[in-house]
Motif scaffolding. Structure first.
Motif, PDB file in Angstrom:
ATOM      1  N   ALA A  97      50.112  39.600  30.093  1.00  0.00           N
ATOM      2  CA  ALA A  97      50.031  40.983  30.586  1.00  0.00           C
ATOM      3  C   ALA A  97      51.221  41.785  30.078  1.00  0.00           C
ATOM      4  O   ALA A  97      51.095  42.929  29.625  1.00  0.00           O
TER       5      ALA A  97
ATOM      6  N   LYS B 142      39.838  47.494  30.502  1.00  0.00           N
ATOM      7  CA  LYS B 142      38.799  46.453  30.559  1.00  0.00           C
ATOM      8  C   LYS B 142      38.973  45.467  29.392  1.00  0.00           C
ATOM      9  O   LYS B 142      38.973  44.256  29.586  1.00  0.00           O
TER      10      LYS B 142
ATOM     11  N   SER C 183      42.183  43.356  29.826  1.00  0.00           N
ATOM     12  CA  SER C 183      42.041  42.335  30.857  1.00  0.00           C
ATOM     13  C   SER C 183      41.173  41.190  30.338  1.00  0.00           C
ATOM     14  O   SER C 183      41.437  40.009  30.616  1.00  0.00           O
TER      15      SER C 183
ATOM     16  N   LEU D 175      38.797  45.329  37.505  1.00  0.00           N
ATOM     17  CA  LEU D 175      40.180  45.783  37.344  1.00  0.00           C
ATOM     18  C   LEU D 175      40.217  47.229  36.828  1.00  0.00           C
ATOM     19  O   LEU D 175      40.991  48.058  37.317  1.00  0.00           O
TER      20      LEU D 175
ATOM     21  N   PHE E 261      48.574  42.283  36.420  1.00  0.00           N
ATOM     22  CA  PHE E 261      48.299  43.406  35.513  1.00  0.00           C
ATOM     23  C   PHE E 261      48.834  44.699  36.134  1.00  0.00           C
ATOM     24  O   PHE E 261      49.525  45.489  35.473  1.00  0.00           O
TER      25      PHE E 261
ATOM     26  N   THR F   8      35.973  40.173  36.347  1.00  0.00           N
ATOM     27  CA  THR F   8      37.327  40.684  36.561  1.00  0.00           C
ATOM     28  C   THR F   8      37.685  41.916  35.716  1.00  0.00           C
ATOM     29  O   THR F   8      38.203  42.891  36.267  1.00  0.00           O
ATOM     30  N   PRO F   9      37.441  41.928  34.391  1.00  0.00           N
ATOM     31  CA  PRO F   9      37.888  43.087  33.619  1.00  0.00           C
ATOM     32  C   PRO F   9      37.285  44.417  34.111  1.00  0.00           C
ATOM     33  O   PRO F   9      38.007  45.409  34.243  1.00  0.00           O
TER      34      PRO F   9
ATOM     35  N   GLN G 197      45.278  37.624  38.595  1.00  0.00           N
ATOM     36  CA  GLN G 197      45.302  38.328  37.309  1.00  0.00           C
ATOM     37  C   GLN G 197      45.403  39.844  37.523  1.00  0.00           C
ATOM     38  O   GLN G 197      46.168  40.530  36.859  1.00  0.00           O
ATOM     39  N   MET G 198      44.637  40.342  38.493  1.00  0.00           N
ATOM     40  CA  MET G 198      44.634  41.792  38.721  1.00  0.00           C
ATOM     41  C   MET G 198      45.993  42.264  39.250  1.00  0.00           C
ATOM     42  O   MET G 198      46.514  43.288  38.812  1.00  0.00           O
TER      43      MET G 198
END
Ligand code: HEM
Length: 473
Positions: A150, A166, A169, A286, A430, A282-283, A426-427
């Motif tokens: 990240a 997007k 991620s 996020l 980021f 997820t992407p 992960q989010m």
């Protein structure tokens, strides 16, 4: 001999009978109300109309008003029940095991896929996955890798003046998982694997016709390409005796001398499914979260305060994030939970009913696709002013929970999401790195849903000139 007009009458009658049977499926009881739409396409076209991500689709809203919270329809060539009844959703999530996927998606996952096959193989792969992605696995293995990726991508974005949330991620996710799964890869193969997702059609959730030019055709091609790549890497590593990533070690029973093992073919399909699910969820979520944050200045301010505090607390301002840093991101977690609540406008329980279910006077037959929407997320008795984006409402809630009676963004029952904790981690990381810069998102950025999330104007954030936030004070 039949005259032509007699033949025509026979054909028309047969078609009429077929249409009648299509519209009135056989059942042992009374089916929930609804319409099966046109033969074969059913009501798919209306179901797949894009809608604002913060609203349930008009298709569902209109039918709930007409028929009530549980109704029947036909989607993607299959018979389906749509439910806004939370009790029923959880009951079916617990009692049914088979994932509710259309033929096109089953084809994408592969017919030998262990997630789809027997209860036993499914249980086995869930256990294996949990070793890597459960809290212990994340604590030991993931924070540093996600942090490093990240940080690197954010620095690159800041130099360029922009970054697509997007896409970035997705890169972080795939690179991180690929390393965990396969260990160090040859740079060319690693690059190609990430690129494969670019060939992946955005509209893969659709009919199952595998005809050149359609999304399904491209998807099957992209799948073959990825599988080949993963297989080549695995076989090369096997032949050279090179070390696998931890995931493969777990799968092949090489961790802590455990004997459980899996064939290379099965392992590859498993890994592939895993990458696919991770990348399709997820992407997009996020990017939707970043959009929500950018529209709420008070949330921006509070996040800035939290992430400045974390950097300020470090002697070396460039030091990696630790598990403790991650756990201290309380407000960030409130933002993530709230975003997941409010963007859950698609079904989160997807099953094929394994036996009949009774709902009041109605019978849901076995073998139908069941789609349970998390309408409870928008129930004013459970969430005050439910349409408002208000992370502070989570102050009194259990932040670590991924499932409760009133919160089901990650599904429920035997197929509860395996990547929930990893996705949150992960989010959060980021968001941490984003708040080390001054950034904004264009007001024209829109987030739509067509079952999956869509960003018609992209999901770029812009970095301003004086972009690095100083945290030394
Ligand atoms: C914000 C991101 C995510 C959301 C909202 C999400 C949501 C869901 C939902 C709703 C289900 C299934 C539900 C059901 O039918 O009961 C599911 C299953 C699953 N998810 Fe996630 N997911 C996310 C991220 C991830 C990630 C990052 C991974 C992997 C690294 C992952 C792996 C899986 C797997 C493997 C399953 C299938 C589990 C099974 O069949 O036993 N998910 N997810």
């Amino acid at each position: 001999m039949l005259e032509v007009y007699e033949l025509l009458i026979v054909i028309v009658s047969l078609i009429g009978l077929w249409i009648y049977q299509w519209r009135n499926p056989k059942t042992n009881g009374k089916l929930p109300p609804g319409s099966m739409g046109f033969p074969i396409i059913g009501e798919t076209l209306e179901f797949m109309k894009p809608h604002d991500v913060l609203q349930f689709p008009t298709f569902v809203k209109e039918r709930v008003l007409r028929y009530g919270p549980v109704f029947r329809t036909s989607l993607f060539g299959g018979k389906a029940i749509i439910s806004m009844d939370v009790e029923l959703n959880v009951e079916i999530a617990k009692a049914s095991h088979v994932p509710g996927i259309t033929k096109s998606i089953a084809r994408l996952f592969g017919k030998n896929n262990l997630f789809i096959q027997s209860k036993e193989s499914h249980k086995h792969v869930r256990n294996l996955t949990f070793q890597l992605l459960g809290p212990q696995g994340l604590k030991l293995r993931m924070v540093q890798d996600v942090d490093h990726l990240a940080r690197t991508y954010m620095e690159e974005g800041a130099r360029n003046g922009f970054l697509d949330v997007k896409e970035t991620s997705s890169k972080i996710l795939i690179e991180c998982l690929a390393k965990k799964v396969m260990g160090e890869m040859e740079p060319e193969a690693a690059k190609e694997l990430t690129l494969c997702w670019r060939y992946f059609p955005r509209d893969w959730f659709q009919f199952s016709w595998n005809i050149p030019g359609t999304g399904v055709y491209q998807m099957v091609k992209a799948r073959k390409r990825m599988m080949k790549l993963i297989k080549e890497t695995v076989l090369k590593k096997r032949a050279s005796g090179e070390e696998f990533g931890e995931f493969f070690k777990i799968i092949f029973g090489e961790m802590e001398g455990k004997a459980e093992s899996m064939s290379v073919e099965n392992a590859i399909e498993y890994i592939y499914t895993f990458f696919l699910i991770a990348n399709e969820t997820t992407p997009g979520i996020l990017a939707a979260i970043v959009k929500l944050i950018s529209e709420h200045p008070k949330v921006m301010q509070e996040l800035q305060r939290e992430h400045d505090g974390i950097v300020r607390g470090k002697t070396d301002k460039e030091a990696s994030l630790t598990w403790e840093d991650y756990k201290s991101m309380t407000f960030t977690m409130m933002v993530i939970n709230e975003s997941l609540r409010i963007t859950s406008t698609a079904p989160t329980v997807l099953r094929i009913t394994e036996h009949e279910f009774k709902v009041g006077d109605y019978t849901i037959p076995a073998g139908w696709i069941f789609m349970g929407y998390p309408s409870v997320h928008f129930n004013p008795e459970k969430y005050d002013d439910p349409l408002a984006f208000n992370p502070w409402r989570w102050k009194r809630e259990e932040l670590g929970s991924i499932l409760s009676k009133t919160y089901i963004p990650f599904g429920a029952g035997s197929r509860l999401c395996l990547g929930a904790e990893f996705a949150k981690l992960q989010m959060a990381i980021f968001i941490h790195h984003l708040f080390r810069y001054r950034w904004s998102m264009k007001t024209e950025t829109t987030v739509l849903r067509r079952f999956m999330l869509m960003f018609p104007s992209g999901s770029d954030v812009q970095f301003s000139q004086d972009t690095k936030v100083e945290n030394s004070s």
